[in-house]
Scaffold this motif. Structure first.
Motif, PDB file in Angstrom:
ATOM      1  N   THR A   1       2.714  -5.734   9.521  1.00  0.00           N
ATOM      2  CA  THR A   1       2.945  -4.839   8.394  1.00  0.00           C
ATOM      3  C   THR A   1       4.189  -4.001   8.676  1.00  0.00           C
ATOM      4  O   THR A   1       4.415  -3.564   9.796  1.00  0.00           O
ATOM      5  N   ILE A   2       4.979  -3.772   7.650  1.00  0.00           N
ATOM      6  CA  ILE A   2       6.192  -2.954   7.768  1.00  0.00           C
ATOM      7  C   ILE A   2       5.915  -1.591   7.149  1.00  0.00           C
ATOM      8  O   ILE A   2       5.350  -1.501   6.060  1.00  0.00           O
ATOM      9  N   HIS A   3       6.320  -0.537   7.843  1.00  0.00           N
ATOM     10  CA  HIS A   3       6.162   0.833   7.341  1.00  0.00           C
ATOM     11  C   HIS A   3       7.515   1.324   6.834  1.00  0.00           C
ATOM     12  O   HIS A   3       8.484   1.387   7.576  1.00  0.00           O
ATOM     13  N   VAL A   4       7.562   1.677   5.558  1.00  0.00           N
ATOM     14  CA  VAL A   4       8.763   2.216   4.934  1.00  0.00           C
ATOM     15  C   VAL A   4       8.447   3.637   4.495  1.00  0.00           C
ATOM     16  O   VAL A   4       7.419   3.872   3.867  1.00  0.00           O
TER      17      VAL A   4
ATOM     18  N   LEU B   1       0.877  -1.173   0.000  1.00  0.00           N
ATOM     19  CA  LEU B   1       0.000   0.000   0.000  1.00  0.00           C
ATOM     20  C   LEU B   1       0.910   1.217   0.000  1.00  0.00           C
ATOM     21  O   LEU B   1       1.810   1.322   0.831  1.00  0.00           O
ATOM     22  N   HIS B   2       0.702   2.122  -0.941  1.00  0.00           N
ATOM     23  CA  HIS B   2       1.535   3.313  -1.099  1.00  0.00           C
ATOM     24  C   HIS B   2       0.682   4.546  -0.827  1.00  0.00           C
ATOM     25  O   HIS B   2      -0.386   4.697  -1.411  1.00  0.00           O
ATOM     26  N   LEU B   3       1.163   5.411   0.076  1.00  0.00           N
ATOM     27  CA  LEU B   3       0.408   6.588   0.487  1.00  0.00           C
ATOM     28  C   LEU B   3       1.186   7.865   0.188  1.00  0.00           C
ATOM     29  O   LEU B   3       2.365   7.976   0.541  1.00  0.00           O
ATOM     30  N   ILE B   4       0.509   8.822  -0.451  1.00  0.00           N
ATOM     31  CA  ILE B   4       1.127  10.116  -0.754  1.00  0.00           C
ATOM     32  C   ILE B   4       0.064  11.198  -0.584  1.00  0.00           C
ATOM     33  O   ILE B   4      -1.057  11.048  -1.047  1.00  0.00           O
ATOM     34  N   GLY B   5       0.412  12.276   0.107  1.00  0.00           N
ATOM     35  CA  GLY B   5      -0.562  13.316   0.428  1.00  0.00           C
ATOM     36  C   GLY B   5      -0.415  14.597  -0.367  1.00  0.00           C
ATOM     37  O   GLY B   5      -0.885  15.648   0.059  1.00  0.00           O
ATOM     38  N   SER B   6       0.208  14.554  -1.515  1.00  0.00           N
ATOM     39  CA  SER B   6       0.477  15.755  -2.309  1.00  0.00           C
ATOM     40  C   SER B   6      -0.765  16.282  -3.010  1.00  0.00           C
ATOM     41  O   SER B   6      -1.624  15.514  -3.432  1.00  0.00           O
ATOM     42  N   LYS B   7      -0.795  17.612  -3.186  1.00  0.00           N
ATOM     43  CA  LYS B   7      -1.850  18.258  -3.974  1.00  0.00           C
ATOM     44  C   LYS B   7      -1.497  18.279  -5.453  1.00  0.00           C
ATOM     45  O   LYS B   7      -2.333  18.110  -6.311  1.00  0.00           O
ATOM     46  N   LYS B   8      -0.238  18.556  -5.727  1.00  0.00           N
ATOM     47  CA  LYS B   8       0.218  18.778  -7.104  1.00  0.00           C
ATOM     48  C   LYS B   8       1.085  17.631  -7.590  1.00  0.00           C
ATOM     49  O   LYS B   8       1.664  16.886  -6.812  1.00  0.00           O
ATOM     50  N   LEU B   9       1.193  17.535  -8.886  1.00  0.00           N
ATOM     51  CA  LEU B   9       2.000  16.509  -9.524  1.00  0.00           C
ATOM     52  C   LEU B   9       3.400  17.070  -9.780  1.00  0.00           C
ATOM     53  O   LEU B   9       3.567  17.983 -10.583  1.00  0.00           O
ATOM     54  N   GLY B  10       4.380  16.542  -9.053  1.00  0.00           N
ATOM     55  CA  GLY B  10       5.768  16.970  -9.208  1.00  0.00           C
ATOM     56  C   GLY B  10       6.663  15.755  -9.377  1.00  0.00           C
ATOM     57  O   GLY B  10       6.201  14.670  -9.716  1.00  0.00           O
TER      58      GLY B  10
ATOM     59  N   VAL C   1       3.594  -0.953   3.974  1.00  0.00           N
ATOM     60  CA  VAL C   1       2.998   0.356   3.705  1.00  0.00           C
ATOM     61  C   VAL C   1       4.161   1.279   3.417  1.00  0.00           C
ATOM     62  O   VAL C   1       5.051   1.444   4.254  1.00  0.00           O
ATOM     63  N   GLN C   2       4.184   1.825   2.221  1.00  0.00           N
ATOM     64  CA  GLN C   2       5.242   2.771   1.872  1.00  0.00           C
ATOM     65  C   GLN C   2       4.623   4.152   1.778  1.00  0.00           C
ATOM     66  O   GLN C   2       3.667   4.368   1.037  1.00  0.00           O
ATOM     67  N   THR C   3       5.174   5.092   2.556  1.00  0.00           N
ATOM     68  CA  THR C   3       4.693   6.463   2.531  1.00  0.00           C
ATOM     69  C   THR C   3       5.719   7.348   1.844  1.00  0.00           C
ATOM     70  O   THR C   3       6.912   7.063   1.858  1.00  0.00           O
ATOM     71  N   TYR C   4       5.218   8.414   1.260  1.00  0.00           N
ATOM     72  CA  TYR C   4       6.055   9.330   0.494  1.00  0.00           C
ATOM     73  C   TYR C   4       5.909  10.722   1.091  1.00  0.00           C
ATOM     74  O   TYR C   4       4.803  11.221   1.250  1.00  0.00           O
ATOM     75  N   MET C   5       7.020  11.318   1.421  1.00  0.00           N
ATOM     76  CA  MET C   5       7.106  12.679   1.941  1.00  0.00           C
ATOM     77  C   MET C   5       6.496  12.780   3.338  1.00  0.00           C
ATOM     78  O   MET C   5       5.995  11.817   3.893  1.00  0.00           O
ATOM     79  N   GLY C   6       6.550  13.979   3.900  1.00  0.00           N
ATOM     80  CA  GLY C   6       6.228  14.181   5.309  1.00  0.00           C
ATOM     81  C   GLY C   6       4.798  13.937   5.729  1.00  0.00           C
ATOM     82  O   GLY C   6       4.533  13.316   6.753  1.00  0.00           O
ATOM     83  N   ARG C   7       3.850  14.439   4.971  1.00  0.00           N
ATOM     84  CA  ARG C   7       2.447  14.367   5.395  1.00  0.00           C
ATOM     85  C   ARG C   7       1.970  12.928   5.565  1.00  0.00           C
ATOM     86  O   ARG C   7       1.465  12.539   6.611  1.00  0.00           O
TER      87      ARG C   7
END
Length: 122
Positions: A106-109, A9-18, A87-93
Motif C-alpha cells: 500500500t502507498i501512503h500519500v 482509502l481516504h482519511l481525514i480527522g477534522s471536526k468541522k467542515l471547511g 491510503v490518502q491522508t488529509y492534514m496533520g492529524r
C-alpha cells in the motif's frame, strides 16, 4: 481488480467542515463516479459524518489527538481489513496517525496543504 481501477482509502480527522473537507468530498466523489473503489475514514461525531458521499463505504474513527493510540490501532486495522492500494491522508492529524508496515504494498500519500513543518512527518 482491473488495472485501470485504484482502490483507495481516504482519511481525514477534522471536526468541522471547511475548505479541505469540501475538497476531500469533491475528490472522493469524483473518484467514485469514475468507477474507482473508494472508502473513507472520518472523525467520529464530526460535521463530516453527515456529509458522506453516496455509494462510498465510510468508517468513523476516534481521531482524538495526533498521538492517540486508539486511532492509530483503528487506522491500522482498517487498512489491513480493506487492503487499499493507496491510503490518502488529509492534514496533520490523519497523516501522523497513519503508519504502514515496512513491507506493505500500500502507498501512503499525504495532502497537507498550508504550511506544515516537515520534521513531524518523516
Amino acid at each position: 481488480m482491473p488495472q485501470d481501477r485504484l482502490h483507495t482509502l481516504h482519511l481525514i480527522g477534522s471536526k468541522k467542515l471547511g475548505g479541505a473537507e469540501r475538497w476531500f468530498f469533491r475528490f472522493t466523489q469524483a473518484l467514485k463516479e469514475y468507477g474507482h473503489p473508494v472508502e473513507l475514514g472520518i472523525r467520529k461525531k464530526s460535521e463530516l459524518s453527515n456529509q458522506s458521499p453516496t455509494n462510498c463505504s465510510f468508517y468513523e474513527l476516534p481521531f482524538s489527538t495526533v498521538w492517540d493510540p486508539f486511532s492509530k490501532r483503528a487506522i491500522t486495522r482498517l487498512i489491513s481489513n480493506t487492503l487499499p492500494e493507496i491510503v490518502q491522508t488529509y492534514m496533520g492529524r490523519a497523516t501522523r496517525l497513519t503508519r504502514l508496515p515496512d513491507k506493505s504494498e500500500t502507498i501512503h500519500v499525504a495532502r497537507l496543504g498550508g504550511y506544515y513543518k516537515v520534521d513531524g512527518y518523516r
